[in-house]
Design a protein around this motif. Structure first.
Motif, short mmCIF file in Angstrom:
data_model
loop_
_atom_site.label_atom_id
_atom_site.label_comp_id
_atom_site.label_asym_id
_atom_site.label_seq_id
_atom_site.Cartn_x
_atom_site.Cartn_y
_atom_site.Cartn_z
N VAL A 183 20.52 29.84 19.47
CA VAL A 183 20.44 28.91 20.60
C VAL A 183 19.65 27.69 20.15
N GLY A 184 20.32 26.54 20.10
CA GLY A 184 19.66 25.30 19.69
C GLY A 184 20.16 24.80 18.35
N SER A 185 20.31 23.48 18.27
CA SER A 185 20.83 22.87 17.04
C SER A 185 19.84 21.86 16.47
N GLY A 186 18.54 22.05 16.80
CA GLY A 186 17.50 21.19 16.20
C GLY A 186 17.26 21.61 14.77
N PRO A 187 16.16 21.14 14.18
CA PRO A 187 15.87 21.50 12.78
C PRO A 187 15.86 23.02 12.57
N ALA A 188 15.30 23.79 13.50
CA ALA A 188 15.24 25.24 13.32
C ALA A 188 16.63 25.86 13.40
N GLY A 189 17.34 25.58 14.49
CA GLY A 189 18.64 26.23 14.71
C GLY A 189 19.67 25.83 13.67
N VAL A 217 24.94 27.75 19.87
CA VAL A 217 25.24 27.12 21.15
C VAL A 217 24.13 26.10 21.41
N THR A 218 24.52 24.93 21.84
CA THR A 218 23.52 23.90 22.07
C THR A 218 23.85 23.13 23.34
N LYS A 219 22.81 22.76 24.04
CA LYS A 219 22.94 22.33 25.42
C LYS A 219 23.66 20.99 25.60
N TYR A 220 23.44 20.09 24.67
CA TYR A 220 23.95 18.73 24.87
C TYR A 220 25.20 18.49 24.02
N PRO A 275 14.28 10.36 9.83
CA PRO A 275 14.14 10.74 11.23
C PRO A 275 15.14 11.83 11.64
N GLN A 276 14.67 12.63 12.58
CA GLN A 276 15.41 13.82 13.02
C GLN A 276 16.86 13.53 13.41
N ASN A 277 17.10 12.36 14.02
CA ASN A 277 18.47 12.07 14.45
C ASN A 277 19.40 11.78 13.27
N GLU A 286 25.11 25.94 27.39
CA GLU A 286 23.72 26.23 27.73
C GLU A 286 23.46 27.72 27.82
N TYR A 287 22.48 28.15 27.04
CA TYR A 287 22.04 29.54 27.14
C TYR A 287 21.37 29.73 28.50
N LEU A 288 21.79 30.80 29.23
CA LEU A 288 21.20 31.06 30.54
C LEU A 288 20.28 32.28 30.52
N ILE A 341 2.75 2.34 15.77
CA ILE A 341 4.08 1.78 15.51
C ILE A 341 4.61 2.52 14.30
N ARG A 342 5.68 3.25 14.50
CA ARG A 342 6.22 4.10 13.43
C ARG A 342 7.55 3.55 12.93
N MET A 343 7.66 3.45 11.65
CA MET A 343 8.90 2.97 11.06
C MET A 343 10.02 4.02 11.24
N GLY A 376 10.60 27.77 15.30
CA GLY A 376 10.42 26.35 15.60
C GLY A 376 9.51 26.14 16.79
N ASP A 377 9.75 25.04 17.51
CA ASP A 377 8.91 24.69 18.66
C ASP A 377 8.92 25.78 19.74
N ALA A 378 9.89 26.64 19.71
CA ALA A 378 9.91 27.74 20.68
C ALA A 378 8.65 28.57 20.56
N PRO A 382 1.22 18.59 18.80
CA PRO A 382 1.55 17.16 18.65
C PRO A 382 2.06 16.84 17.25
N PRO A 383 2.61 15.64 17.06
CA PRO A 383 3.24 15.32 15.77
C PRO A 383 2.27 15.04 14.62
N MET A 384 0.96 15.10 14.87
CA MET A 384 -0.01 14.85 13.80
C MET A 384 0.29 15.77 12.62
N LEU A 426 4.17 18.24 10.98
CA LEU A 426 4.51 19.61 10.61
C LEU A 426 5.59 20.25 11.48
N GLY A 427 6.00 19.57 12.56
CA GLY A 427 6.89 20.20 13.54
C GLY A 427 8.22 20.61 12.96
N SER A 428 8.99 19.65 12.55
CA SER A 428 10.32 19.94 12.03
C SER A 428 10.22 20.73 10.72
C1 LIG Z 1 10.14 13.60 22.72
C2 LIG Z 1 9.69 14.26 21.44
C3 LIG Z 1 9.06 13.51 20.44
C4 LIG Z 1 8.65 14.10 19.23
N1 LIG Z 1 8.08 13.33 18.26
C5 LIG Z 1 7.73 13.91 17.07
C6 LIG Z 1 7.22 13.15 16.02
O1 LIG Z 1 7.05 11.93 16.14
N2 LIG Z 1 6.91 13.79 14.84
C7 LIG Z 1 7.07 15.15 14.67
O2 LIG Z 1 6.78 15.71 13.60
N3 LIG Z 1 7.55 15.88 15.69
C8 LIG Z 1 7.89 15.30 16.84
N4 LIG Z 1 8.41 16.05 17.81
C9 LIG Z 1 8.51 17.45 17.53
C10 LIG Z 1 9.69 17.78 16.64
O3 LIG Z 1 10.77 17.03 17.09
C11 LIG Z 1 9.86 19.26 16.73
O4 LIG Z 1 8.77 19.93 16.07
C12 LIG Z 1 11.15 19.78 16.14
O5 LIG Z 1 12.24 19.10 16.69
C13 LIG Z 1 11.28 21.26 16.45
O6 LIG Z 1 12.54 21.69 16.09
P1 LIG Z 1 13.25 22.86 16.88
O7 LIG Z 1 14.56 23.03 16.22
O8 LIG Z 1 12.34 24.01 16.96
O9 LIG Z 1 13.41 22.34 18.38
P2 LIG Z 1 14.14 21.07 18.98
O10 LIG Z 1 14.32 20.01 17.97
O11 LIG Z 1 13.42 20.73 20.23
O12 LIG Z 1 15.59 21.60 19.31
C14 LIG Z 1 15.84 22.44 20.40
C15 LIG Z 1 17.33 22.63 20.51
O13 LIG Z 1 17.60 23.59 21.51
C16 LIG Z 1 18.60 23.09 22.41
N5 LIG Z 1 18.39 23.78 23.67
C17 LIG Z 1 17.28 23.77 24.46
N6 LIG Z 1 17.46 24.59 25.51
C18 LIG Z 1 18.70 25.12 25.39
C19 LIG Z 1 19.47 26.03 26.16
N7 LIG Z 1 18.98 26.59 27.28
N8 LIG Z 1 20.71 26.32 25.74
C20 LIG Z 1 21.24 25.77 24.62
N9 LIG Z 1 20.54 24.92 23.84
C21 LIG Z 1 19.30 24.61 24.22
C22 LIG Z 1 18.37 21.60 22.39
O14 LIG Z 1 19.51 20.91 22.83
C23 LIG Z 1 18.09 21.37 20.90
O15 LIG Z 1 19.29 21.34 20.17
C24 LIG Z 1 8.84 15.48 19.03
C25 LIG Z 1 9.46 16.24 20.04
C26 LIG Z 1 9.89 15.64 21.22
C27 LIG Z 1 10.57 16.48 22.29
#
Ligand SMILES: Cc1cc2nc3c(=O)[nH]c(=O)nc-3n(C[C@H](O)[C@H](O)[C@H](O)COP(=O)(O)OP(=O)(O)OC[C@H]3O[C@@H](n4cnc5c(N)ncnc54)[C@H](O)[C@@H]3O)c2cc1C
Length: 578
Positions: free
Chosen positions: A9-15, A32-35, A116-118, A140-142, A236-238, A307-309, A314-316, A319-321
């Motif tokens: 569940v999720g397609s961020g850096p972890a998923g 599966v990813t929400k957006y 950058p993450q995107n 969306e995971y329910l 101000i971040r590049m 991951g963030d789950a 904070p982003p200091m 270390l998040g991604s």
């Molecule tokens: C607004 C914001 C700004 C940030 N800025 C920084 C920064 O400047 N520097 C830094 O290091 N870190 C930053 N972070 C943190 C960093 O982005 C995270 O540490 C990193 O993205 C964690 O990766 P992840 O894959 O665990 O979670 P995420 O990247 O949060 O991915 C979660 C995924 O789960 C999906 N999802 C959520 N709920 C559901 C559901 N119910 N069903 C299906 N899919 C679902 C989402 O669509 C997404 O794909 C920021 C985070 C946010 C939200």
């Protein structure tokens, strides 16, 4: 019902990394990813050396490097009153100070970089899909329920609004800081969410004239009010040099979320730049909160979170991604062995033993780093509650030829140096030494850290540590020890006189039906150690053996040859839990 081995569940850096690693190891998996697409804003951006090593092992390092900003241009933490205003101090960060650069060069075949993450997520997810990950957007995971054979998840298709079920052997919650999967699994969480409020403003603006002579990814702006909420200063971040940017500004979380119109966003950005005329295009803005929370367990039964789950901070320290990708990499090889029937499911418990302490460490580190901006404010005389004009006078006072001003200058210098604990924590990034049932002790005590364990990397082959990197040679090419390891298999490294370990590896490999490759390092053998650096790094005798796990962490070691097959077999059997 849709079926898969691993539902993510999720397609961020972890998923996406979990999908990529599992696909690479031949495990059917589905995301599966929400957006409808991936991260829509830059968010995380710094990829540290350990992450780059993982992406290298998974085969996507070249594409990441091609799109990233290189380490060379990340280097100056600039502290200023605005980009156009007075500069108060600088700190060379992310290994760009010459001595720290040497530490980085010695530590890894990979350099850190900024992507950058995107931009990063599409590379990882694209590679995962190529290797077989089935990706379902707008899904969306329910909820989920597990039984002895697997997990059934309820998922909503956000186009048709219909719900359906997906059955998997394991469920991975990589669904970010508001993880529903972690909530449903009732994972124990400690700490607080929403400690402070912050806003991100993405904007386009050519800032070349203000930044190109002091290239950096982070410009820290000290202005009255900048210490309210957020990360303790304006930033101000590049995003892309030097015309795409992200501004970070705090807000008082107790006063509620501010209404952020484009005009308000532009006003914040203009103040941070200090130029009322430069053309600015606001692209987007969003609110987020500083969190201080971690899980003390990452799994329940067949549900594993990452991951963030499970670590929210904070982003200091950036270390998040990074930690999210590393969590996925730690779990994926274990899941692959269990799903292929080669390891006992107990191996999966070691994910908790190994990654929970890392998650706790990074949450604490990142939150501590916010607090460490305090001495900079104090040195400049920016105490809370004093009026703005007095703040500027206090800052100005450091220029005087008085003992008080000299003390102020010295305090500022030291306060900025203290920020090395945010910008140069090479040790936090690379000193991950695992202690778990997937690490077999050789009876030696843990080597102590000779330098500050947060700032400096201490390479060791002590079981549990990541295999040290040195450059070896083969057929006129150089190859890192880390390039020999990985690729989903175990590796045995020995030297001249240790050839029987290679035979033992072959037998243990065939007995357990798992891939174990053996290599001899020495003149005329698989790899040569022409610089003699492996002899220094290996910490075992030439005929000894290092058994390296698929994630390049040392699983076990033997100082010398002798009883090779029994000893290697015992170590592998312990790790596989069979
Ligand atoms: C607004 C914001 C700004 C940030 N800025 C920084 C920064 O400047 N520097 C830094 O290091 N870190 C930053 N972070 C943190 C960093 O982005 C995270 O540490 C990193 O993205 C964690 O990766 P992840 O894959 O665990 O979670 P995420 O990247 O949060 O991915 C979660 C995924 O789960 C999906 N999802 C959520 N709920 C559901 C559901 N119910 N069903 C299906 N899919 C679902 C989402 O669509 C997404 O794909 C920021 C985070 C946010 C939200």
């Amino acid at each position: 019902m849709i079926e898969t081995d691993v539902l993510i569940v999720g397609s961020g850096p972890a998923g996406s990394s979990a999908g990529l690693a599992l696909g690479t190891y031949g495990i059917p998996n589905m995301i599966v990813t929400k957006y409808g697409w991936l991260a829509n804003s830059p968010r995380a951006h710094l990829n540290n050396q350990r992450t780059m090593e993982i992406l290298r092992d998974l085969g996507i390092e070249p594409e990441v490097i091609a799109k990233a900003s290189p380490q060379d241009i990340l280097g100056n933490a600039v502290f200023c009153t605005s980009l156009a205003g007075e500069e108060l101090g600088r700190l060379r960060m992310f290994g760009t100070e010459p001595r720290r650069r040497a530490d980085h060069t010695l530590a890894s075949p990979c350099s850190m970089c900024d992507l950058p993450q995107n931009f990063l997520e599409p590379i990882i997810l694209g590679a995962a899909a190529e290797r077989g990950t089935k990706v379902r957007f707008l899904s969306e995971y329910l909820s989920s329920r597990q039984d002895t054979g697997g997990v059934t998840a309820e998922v909503k298709d956000r186009i048709s609004d219909q719900t359906y079920q997906i059955r998997a052997k394991y469920l991975l919650g990589a669904d970010g800081a508001n993880s529903k999967v972690a909530e449903d699994a009732d994972l124990p969480l400690e700490g607080k969410m929403g400690v402070a409020g912050s806003l991100n403003i993405v904007f386009r603006c050519d800032l070349t004239k203000y930044v190109s002579y002091r290239p950096s990814v982070l410009y820290w702006v000290l202005q009255p009010g900048c210490d309210v909420g957020g990360v303790g200063m304006g930033v101000i971040r590049m995003v892309r040099p030097w015309n795409e940017w992200l501004a970070i500004w705090g807000y008082d979380i107790n006063a509620g979320a501010p209404q952020l119109t484009d005009q308000a966003a532009e006003a914040i950005v203009r103040n941070l730049i200090g130029d009322q005329h430069v053309p600015i295009e606001i692209r987007s803005s969003s609110l987020w909160t500083v969190n201080d929370m971690y899980a003390t367990r990452y799994s329940r039964g067949r549900v594993f979170c990452m991951g963030d789950a499970v670590h929210r901070h904070p982003p200091m320290n950036g270390l998040g991604s990074n930690t999210s990708i590393q969590d996925a990499y730690n779990l994926a090889w274990k899941l692959a062995l269990v799903l292929k029937g080669k390891a006992n499911p107990g191996l999966l418990d070691t994910y908790n033993e190994e990654r929970v302490p890392i998650g706790q460490q990074i949450v604490k580190r990142a939150n501590k780093s916010i607090g460490e901006t305090g001495p900079i404010f104090e040195a400049l005389g920016l105490q809370p509650g004093i009026e703005v004009a007095q703040m500027w006078r206090n800052m100005e006072a450091r220029k005087n030829a008085t003992p008080e001003a000299a003390a102020q200058r010295e305090n500022l210098r030291k306060a900025i140096l203290q920020k090395n604990y945010e910008f140069n924590t090479h040790g936090v990034e690379l000193n991950q030494r695992y202690r778990s049932a997937a690490v077999v002790s050789d009876g030696t005590p843990e080597p102590p850290f000779e330098r500050d364990a947060e700032l400096y990397f201490h390479p060791t082959t002590w079981p549990g540590a990541r295999l040290p990197h040195v450059w070896l040679q083969k057929d006129g090419r150089q190859i890192s020890t880390l390039d020999i390891a990985g690729k989903g298999r175990f590796v045995v490294l020995t030297g001249i006189g240790g050839e029987r370990w290679i035979e033992a590896a072959r037998k243990v490999s065939s007995a357990h039906e798992i891939a174990i490759e053996g290599f001899v390092i020495g003149p005329g053998r698989d790899f040569t150690d022409l610089y003699g650096e492996w002899a220094e790094a290996r910490e075992i005798g030439e005929s000894g053996c290092l058994m390296v796990r698929p994630d390049a962490h040392v699983g076990w070691r033997a100082a010398e040859a002798g009883d090779e097959q029994n000893r290697l077999s015992a170590a592998v059997t312990r790790i596989l839990g069979r």
